[in-house]
Design a protein around this motif. Structure first.
Motif, PDB file in Angstrom:
ATOM      1  N   ASP A   1     -40.711 -18.504  14.064  1.00 13.43           N
ATOM      2  CA  ASP A   1     -39.072 -19.095  13.301  1.00 13.43           C
ATOM      3  C   ASP A   1     -37.820 -18.283  13.057  1.00 13.43           C
ATOM      4  N   LEU A   2     -37.169 -19.259  13.443  1.00  9.26           N
ATOM      5  CA  LEU A   2     -36.051 -18.179  13.765  1.00  9.26           C
ATOM      6  C   LEU A   2     -35.468 -18.194  13.105  1.00  9.26           C
ATOM      7  N   ALA A   3     -35.284 -19.036  11.856  1.00  9.50           N
ATOM      8  CA  ALA A   3     -34.505 -19.004  10.921  1.00  9.50           C
ATOM      9  C   ALA A   3     -34.989 -17.825  10.034  1.00  9.50           C
ATOM     10  N   GLU A   4     -36.743 -17.469   9.738  1.00  6.30           N
ATOM     11  CA  GLU A   4     -36.779 -16.711   9.149  1.00  6.30           C
ATOM     12  C   GLU A   4     -36.106 -15.290   9.979  1.00  6.30           C
ATOM     13  N   LEU A   5     -36.566 -15.325  11.155  1.00  8.20           N
ATOM     14  CA  LEU A   5     -36.062 -14.639  12.708  1.00  8.20           C
ATOM     15  C   LEU A   5     -34.924 -13.556  12.120  1.00  8.20           C
ATOM     16  N   ALA A   6     -33.649 -14.267  11.236  1.00  8.29           N
ATOM     17  CA  ALA A   6     -32.352 -14.802  11.646  1.00  8.29           C
ATOM     18  C   ALA A   6     -32.193 -13.800  10.729  1.00  8.29           C
ATOM     19  N   ASN A   7     -32.746 -13.524   9.442  1.00  7.15           N
ATOM     20  CA  ASN A   7     -33.325 -12.860   8.083  1.00  7.15           C
ATOM     21  C   ASN A   7     -33.798 -11.113   7.896  1.00  7.15           C
ATOM     22  N   LYS A   8     -34.377 -11.322   9.009  1.00  9.55           N
ATOM     23  CA  LYS A   8     -35.055  -9.946   9.507  1.00  9.55           C
ATOM     24  C   LYS A   8     -33.571  -8.621   9.713  1.00  9.55           C
ATOM     25  N   PRO A   9     -33.914  -7.328   8.928  1.00  3.46           N
ATOM     26  CA  PRO A   9     -33.488  -6.161   9.352  1.00  3.46           C
ATOM     27  C   PRO A   9     -32.751  -6.406  10.739  1.00  3.46           C
ATOM     28  N   LYS A  10     -31.600  -5.539  10.673  1.00  2.41           N
ATOM     29  CA  LYS A  10     -30.930  -5.491  11.777  1.00  2.41           C
ATOM     30  C   LYS A  10     -31.891  -4.580  13.219  1.00  2.41           C
ATOM     31  N   ASP A  11     -32.671  -3.441  12.117  1.00  3.86           N
ATOM     32  CA  ASP A  11     -33.408  -2.705  13.172  1.00  3.86           C
ATOM     33  C   ASP A  11     -34.581  -3.535  13.609  1.00  3.86           C
ATOM     34  N   PHE A  12     -35.758  -4.369  12.836  1.00  4.68           N
ATOM     35  CA  PHE A  12     -36.384  -5.470  12.932  1.00  4.68           C
ATOM     36  C   PHE A  12     -37.050  -5.382  14.856  1.00  4.68           C
TER      37      PHE A  12
ATOM     38  N   GLU B   1     -28.173 -10.805  18.378  1.00  8.09           N
ATOM     39  CA  GLU B   1     -26.732 -11.085  17.599  1.00  8.09           C
ATOM     40  C   GLU B   1     -26.479 -12.581  17.451  1.00  8.09           C
ATOM     41  N   ILE B   2     -26.321 -12.950  18.798  1.00  8.76           N
ATOM     42  CA  ILE B   2     -25.575 -14.285  18.349  1.00  8.76           C
ATOM     43  C   ILE B   2     -26.565 -15.991  17.873  1.00  8.76           C
ATOM     44  N   ILE B   3     -27.989 -14.933  18.397  1.00  7.91           N
ATOM     45  CA  ILE B   3     -29.849 -16.058  17.470  1.00  7.91           C
ATOM     46  C   ILE B   3     -29.066 -15.774  15.713  1.00  7.91           C
ATOM     47  N   ARG B   4     -29.204 -14.290  16.046  1.00  2.00           N
ATOM     48  CA  ARG B   4     -28.975 -13.789  13.875  1.00  2.00           C
ATOM     49  C   ARG B   4     -28.468 -14.729  13.468  1.00  2.00           C
ATOM     50  N   ARG B   5     -26.817 -14.238  14.300  1.00  8.25           N
ATOM     51  CA  ARG B   5     -25.966 -15.042  13.664  1.00  8.25           C
ATOM     52  C   ARG B   5     -25.575 -16.827  13.684  1.00  8.25           C
TER      53      ARG B   5
END
Length: 115
Positions: free
Chosen positions: A73-84, A103-107
């Motif tokens: 789930d990319l939406a869930e992944l986007a909310n993981k901490p940066k050090d995930f 970073e692009i995916i997270r944003r």
């Protein structure tokens, strides 16, 4: 089923040629085809196992548990901490995703969540 046949099935399921797999993991283009008649080196099997996210035991037929396709789930992944450790769940062609792409995916998906 032989080790070669297991690797071939994994590649076929992902619609990837064995030549591409071999090149992606640093082997010669036809190395995997050679495993029809000779045993592969342990380190080469480990590379293939890592590429397909299976165990070496699975490739050798010692573990008959079929590999699972895990949904991410990319939406869930986007909310993981940066050090995930993204590399533990996401790759492109079996290779890690570059940091700038993560970073692009997270944003992108963090933005979708706020809509």
């Amino acid at each position: 089923m032989t080790t070669f046949e297991r690797i071939k099935n994994l590649a076929d399921n992902q619609k990837i040629s064995l030549q591409k797999v071999a090149i992606d993991i640093g082997l010669s283009e036809n190395a995997i085809y050679g495993w029809k008649t000779r045993k592969p080196k342990g380190e080469d099997l480990a590379k293939v196992a890592d590429y397909f996210h299976v165990s070496v035991d699975y490739l050798l037929g010692r573990d008959t548990t079929e590999p699972e396709n895990q949904t991410v789930d990319l939406a869930e992944l986007a909310n993981k901490p940066k050090d995930f450790d993204w590399d533990s769940v996401l790759s492109v062609g079996g290779k890690p995703i570059p940091e700038e792409d993560k970073e692009i995916i997270r944003r992108l998906f963090a933005h979708k969540l706020s809509d």
